[in-house]
Motif scaffolding. Structure first.
Motif, short mmCIF file in Angstrom:
data_model
loop_
_atom_site.label_atom_id
_atom_site.label_comp_id
_atom_site.label_asym_id
_atom_site.label_seq_id
_atom_site.Cartn_x
_atom_site.Cartn_y
_atom_site.Cartn_z
N LYS A 52 21.35 -14.37 20.12
CA LYS A 52 20.13 -14.27 19.30
C LYS A 52 20.46 -13.94 17.85
O LYS A 52 21.44 -13.27 17.55
CB LYS A 52 19.22 -13.19 19.87
CG LYS A 52 18.71 -13.46 21.28
CD LYS A 52 17.84 -12.31 21.75
CE LYS A 52 17.38 -12.54 23.19
NZ LYS A 52 16.53 -11.41 23.67
N ALA A 53 19.57 -14.37 16.97
CA ALA A 53 19.66 -13.97 15.56
C ALA A 53 19.06 -12.58 15.39
O ALA A 53 18.25 -12.11 16.21
CB ALA A 53 18.91 -14.98 14.70
N LYS A 54 19.45 -11.89 14.32
CA LYS A 54 18.96 -10.54 14.06
C LYS A 54 17.60 -10.57 13.36
O LYS A 54 17.25 -11.53 12.67
CB LYS A 54 19.96 -9.79 13.18
CG LYS A 54 21.26 -9.43 13.88
CD LYS A 54 22.14 -8.58 12.98
CE LYS A 54 23.42 -8.16 13.70
NZ LYS A 54 24.27 -7.29 12.85
N GLU A 55 16.85 -9.48 13.57
CA GLU A 55 15.61 -9.31 12.82
C GLU A 55 15.90 -9.30 11.33
O GLU A 55 16.94 -8.80 10.89
CB GLU A 55 14.94 -7.99 13.22
CG GLU A 55 14.45 -7.93 14.66
CD GLU A 55 13.11 -8.63 14.85
OE1 GLU A 55 12.54 -9.10 13.83
OE2 GLU A 55 12.65 -8.72 16.00
N MET A 56 14.96 -9.85 10.58
CA MET A 56 15.04 -9.86 9.12
C MET A 56 16.27 -10.62 8.59
O MET A 56 16.76 -10.35 7.50
CB MET A 56 15.03 -8.43 8.54
CG MET A 56 13.79 -7.63 8.94
SD MET A 56 13.76 -5.97 8.23
CE MET A 56 13.48 -6.37 6.50
N SER A 57 16.79 -11.55 9.42
CA SER A 57 17.95 -12.35 9.00
C SER A 57 17.54 -13.65 8.33
O SER A 57 18.39 -14.40 7.87
CB SER A 57 18.84 -12.65 10.20
OG SER A 57 18.15 -13.50 11.12
N GLY A 58 16.24 -13.92 8.30
CA GLY A 58 15.78 -15.17 7.71
C GLY A 58 15.76 -16.31 8.71
O GLY A 58 15.49 -17.44 8.32
N ALA A 59 16.05 -16.03 9.98
CA ALA A 59 16.02 -17.07 11.01
C ALA A 59 14.59 -17.26 11.52
O ALA A 59 13.70 -16.47 11.25
CB ALA A 59 16.94 -16.68 12.16
N GLN A 60 14.38 -18.32 12.28
CA GLN A 60 13.09 -18.56 12.90
C GLN A 60 12.85 -17.56 14.03
O GLN A 60 13.80 -17.03 14.64
CB GLN A 60 13.02 -19.98 13.45
CG GLN A 60 13.02 -21.07 12.38
CD GLN A 60 11.83 -20.98 11.46
OE1 GLN A 60 11.92 -20.31 10.42
NE2 GLN A 60 10.72 -21.61 11.84
#
Length: 278
Positions: A262-270
């Motif tokens: 998973k991508a991190k929160e507030m990383s700019g990912a969807q």
């Protein structure tokens, strides 16, 4: 401290000026195969040389020789630009030179340098030092230097074949000769240090327990429709004497399938990358 002689290392003469050939000579000045590259490479290697001061002295001496080659090539460029037109009217009155300009001579020799050499390659791109290799490892630097001199000799040979000017051929034959020696000079350093068997692998100071040696001496054949090409690299004792060469045909991958999760929160990912459940 550097000292300079008012005389060139070797005579540089041009029988018939050729602005187009001046552009080609720029590759030998500011190209990746050129003299600025090797002069700076040997200079920075010398400044970082530790251990045997003889090798530092050799590098520094050769660096200054390469500076003299830049001077000679710069003079050759200027001589080939003599008589080049300074105006459109003058150009049209001299058809051969006008044809040379229209045929690919560098207009910056007029517009930027006043009919003289520049620290650029044959396309007019400035040399940016990105091809200067100075690792602080003697063996690695010597092999990089052999490759540099080999590329320089290839270029000088091509320039020799390109021109029919006797003066330029004589000058280029000198550069070819010096490239011959410098190739062997750097290889001679490797030989004096014990040859490839003692110097390989580079760096030879890396402990064997830092290396997964089961992977050190096989040729990896990734061609699905061909057997591995047989040669010195695929069988027999290794050059460093530590093992035997072998071949792995169509090897199965040993690693995992890459997944970053998973991508991190507030990383700019969807949002779907951060929390696929939402």
């Amino acid at each position: 401290m550097f000292h300079h002689s008012g005389k060139l290392q070797y005579p540089v003469k041009v029988d018939k000026p050729n602005p187009q050939f001046a552009m080609l000579l720029q590759q030998a000045i500011g190209g990746v195969e050129g003299e600025i590259r090797v002069a700076m490479q040997y200079f920075f290697q010398a400044m970082g040389a530790r251990g045997d001061d003889r090798i530092r002295d050799m590098l520094m001496s050769t660096a200054t020789e390469e500076l003299s080659h830049i001077e000679m090539l710069g003079h050759a460029v200027a001589l080939n630009l003599e008589g080049a037109p300074l105006s459109y009217q003058e150009a049209t009155a001299k058809d051969p030179i006008m044809n040379a300009i229209l045929g690919g001579a560098n207009p910056r020799h007029l517009l930027s340098s006043g009919l003289s050499a520049m620290p650029v390659n044959a396309n007019g791109v400035p040399f940016d030092m990105s091809h200067v290799y100075a690792t602080g490892n003697i063996a690695a630097d010597m092999l990089a230097n052999v490759a540099a001199e080999a590329g320089g000799r290839v270029l000088a040979s091509r320039l020799y074949n390109w021109t029919d000017d006797h003066g330029m051929k004589d000058f280029l034959s000198f550069l070819i000769a010096r490239d011959t020696y410098h190739q062997q000079q750097w290889l001679a350093v490797i030989e004096e240090l014990g040859g490839f068997e003692k110097q390989l692998p580079i760096p030879n100071a890396t402990p064997e327990d830092h290396e997964a040696m089961q992977h050190s001496y096989y040729y990896l054949n990734t061609l699905l429709d061909k057997e591995a090409p047989k040669g010195r690299w695929s069988e027999g004792p290794s050059l460093d004497g530590r093992s035997q060469y072998s071949v792995r045909n169509q090897p199965e991958p040993e690693g995992q399938e890459p997944s970053l999760g998973k991508a991190k929160e507030m990383s700019g990912a969807q949002q779907e990358q951060i929390d696929p459940q939402k």
